[in-house]
Design a protein around this motif. Structure first.
Motif, PDB file in Angstrom:
ATOM      1  N   SER A  31      -2.979   7.041  -0.693  1.00  0.00           N
ATOM      2  CA  SER A  31      -3.286   6.728   0.706  1.00  0.00           C
ATOM      3  C   SER A  31      -3.552   5.265   1.012  1.00  0.00           C
ATOM      4  N   ASN A  32      -3.918   4.456   0.035  1.00  0.00           N
ATOM      5  CA  ASN A  32      -4.289   3.071   0.312  1.00  0.00           C
ATOM      6  C   ASN A  32      -3.055   2.171   0.247  1.00  0.00           C
ATOM      7  N   PRO A  33      -2.710   1.457   1.330  1.00  0.00           N
ATOM      8  CA  PRO A  33      -1.526   0.589   1.315  1.00  0.00           C
ATOM      9  C   PRO A  33      -1.573  -0.484   0.243  1.00  0.00           C
ATOM     10  N   PHE A 191       9.368  -4.488  -3.319  1.00  0.00           N
ATOM     11  CA  PHE A 191       9.826  -4.191  -1.959  1.00  0.00           C
ATOM     12  C   PHE A 191       8.993  -3.085  -1.323  1.00  0.00           C
ATOM     13  N   ARG A 192       8.747  -2.027  -2.061  1.00  0.00           N
ATOM     14  CA  ARG A 192       7.960  -0.914  -1.514  1.00  0.00           C
ATOM     15  C   ARG A 192       6.551  -1.355  -1.153  1.00  0.00           C
ATOM     16  N   ARG A 193       5.957  -2.194  -2.000  1.00  0.00           N
ATOM     17  CA  ARG A 193       4.610  -2.688  -1.712  1.00  0.00           C
ATOM     18  C   ARG A 193       4.604  -3.489  -0.412  1.00  0.00           C
ATOM     19  N   ASP A 194       5.650  -4.299  -0.197  1.00  0.00           N
ATOM     20  CA  ASP A 194       5.744  -5.069   1.045  1.00  0.00           C
ATOM     21  C   ASP A 194       5.871  -4.148   2.252  1.00  0.00           C
ATOM     22  N   ARG A 199       3.504  -1.964   7.114  1.00  0.00           N
ATOM     23  CA  ARG A 199       3.270  -0.793   7.956  1.00  0.00           C
ATOM     24  C   ARG A 199       1.826  -0.309   7.895  1.00  0.00           C
ATOM     25  N   ASN A 200       1.030  -0.918   7.013  1.00  0.00           N
ATOM     26  CA  ASN A 200      -0.335  -0.444   6.771  1.00  0.00           C
ATOM     27  C   ASN A 200      -0.309   1.059   6.491  1.00  0.00           C
ATOM     28  N   VAL A 221      15.536   2.714   5.251  1.00  0.00           N
ATOM     29  CA  VAL A 221      16.901   2.908   4.752  1.00  0.00           C
ATOM     30  C   VAL A 221      17.099   2.170   3.436  1.00  0.00           C
ATOM     31  N   GLU A 222      16.499   0.971   3.318  1.00  0.00           N
ATOM     32  CA  GLU A 222      16.601   0.213   2.078  1.00  0.00           C
ATOM     33  C   GLU A 222      15.876   0.922   0.937  1.00  0.00           C
ATOM     34  N   LEU A 223      14.731   1.526   1.208  1.00  0.00           N
ATOM     35  CA  LEU A 223      14.036   2.284   0.175  1.00  0.00           C
ATOM     36  C   LEU A 223      14.886   3.446  -0.315  1.00  0.00           C
TER      37      LEU A 223
END
Length: 309
Positions: A31-33, A191-194, A199-200, A221-223
């Motif tokens: 749950s934590n970004p 990338f996913r972390r960004d 998006r928080n 879409v990139e993910l």
């Protein structure tokens, strides 16, 4: 304890930082970004009580809140070592001691997605800890072959999958970890972390978007593209190139929900091949005497990179 209380102890005596650590659990991972721990814990390691008592505020905190409960515990070791963590898991601590980051997986989740997090914190028993920082392993554990293997062998908790290491990872036949997997493994970590920070949004909410066919935002879409490439690289790592034109990536049923993944026919074929590979490797271990109970030898797992704790 709350982070503010931990910091107060450190402000009272800087030495207290030696026994105060972030405590990361499954909810933090899901749950934590930022994937950061939401709480802190006191950890006196395997120290004798005399050494622990030198840290005045943390020790008194444990005396007041932990000691009464532990002295009433039915297990002698819990009573005798009341200031220490009940389950210290020395094998895991030793395995990750030289690493700055490790792969973790929330053992109960909908996404079944591993992440890289820093060491130097206390890990909840709600997390599976893979003793490696190899991004090739991160990619493999993020792949469709690993997910569908987990689905076939794990139990469920409500609508979530309950990942049981002994049933899932310990029986998951690993391929040779390729350089292609290693290169692709950087993307879920960076990338996913960004995306999550922008998006928080935590891991679960982010993948709710990835698995939603109505969402066509460029980052989502990139993910999907990244996961498609990871799946292809995983299939190649197993040497199953004949399956590459049969993967049928799209939005397919996964329990009660949809998931962006390989199609049902590919799922069945890959599971059949993984099971066949599992049986073949077990037969090799039996032939090598690794499961010879008559000689009093315990069943031995073959050495694999990134052991799970």
């Amino acid at each position: 304890m709350e982070s503010e209380y931990a910091q107060l102890m450190v402000s009272e005596d800087f030495r207290n930082a030696e026994v105060l650590f972030p405590y990361i659990n499954g909810q933090d991972v899901n749950s934590n970004p930022t994937l950061a721990a939401s709480r802190w814990v006191i950890n006196f390691h395997d120290w004798p009580v005399e050494r622990a008592a030198q840290y005045y505020s943390p020790f008194n905190h444990v005396v007041g809140l932990v000691k009464p409960e532990r002295l009433a515990n039915s297990r002698k070791i819990y009573r005798d070592l009341w200031w220490q963590h009940a389950e210290k898991r020395p094998a895991m601590i030793d395995a990750i001691s030289g690493l700055k980051r490790v792969i973790v997986l929330a053992l109960v989740s909908k996404t079944v997605m591993p992440v890289l997090v820093p060491t130097g914190q206390v890990f909840s028993n709600a997390l599976g800890i893979f003793a490696t920082d190899d991004t090739a392993m991160l990619a493999l554990l993020s792949s469709a072959p690993h997910y569908w293997w987990a689905v076939s062998r794990a139990s469920t908790m409500k609508t979530d999958l309950r990942y049981t290491p002994s049933d899932v990872f310990e029986k998951f036949p690993l391929p040779a970890l390729s350089s292609e997997l290693r290169e692709l493994g950087d993307a879920p970590d960076t990338f996913r972390r960004d995306v999550m920070l922008a998006r928080n949004s935590g891991l679960t909410k982010t993948y709710n978007l990835v698995f939603d066919p109505t969402v066509s935002d460029a980052d989502i879409v990139e993910l999907r593209r990244i996961h498609r490439e990871i799946d292809i690289a995983a299939i190649k790592a197993y040497g199953w190139d004949d399956l590459l034109d049969q993967l049928d990536h799209g939005f397919h049923p996964a329990g009660r929900d949809l998931r962006y993944t390989i199609g049902p026919a590919a799922q069945r074929e890959i599971l059949d091949r993984l099971l066949e590979l599992n049986h073949a490797r077990y037969a090799e271990e039996v032939a090598a005497g690794l499961h010879d109970k008559k000689k009093g030898r315990k069943a031995a797992a073959r050495p694999e990179p990134g052991g799970l704790f």
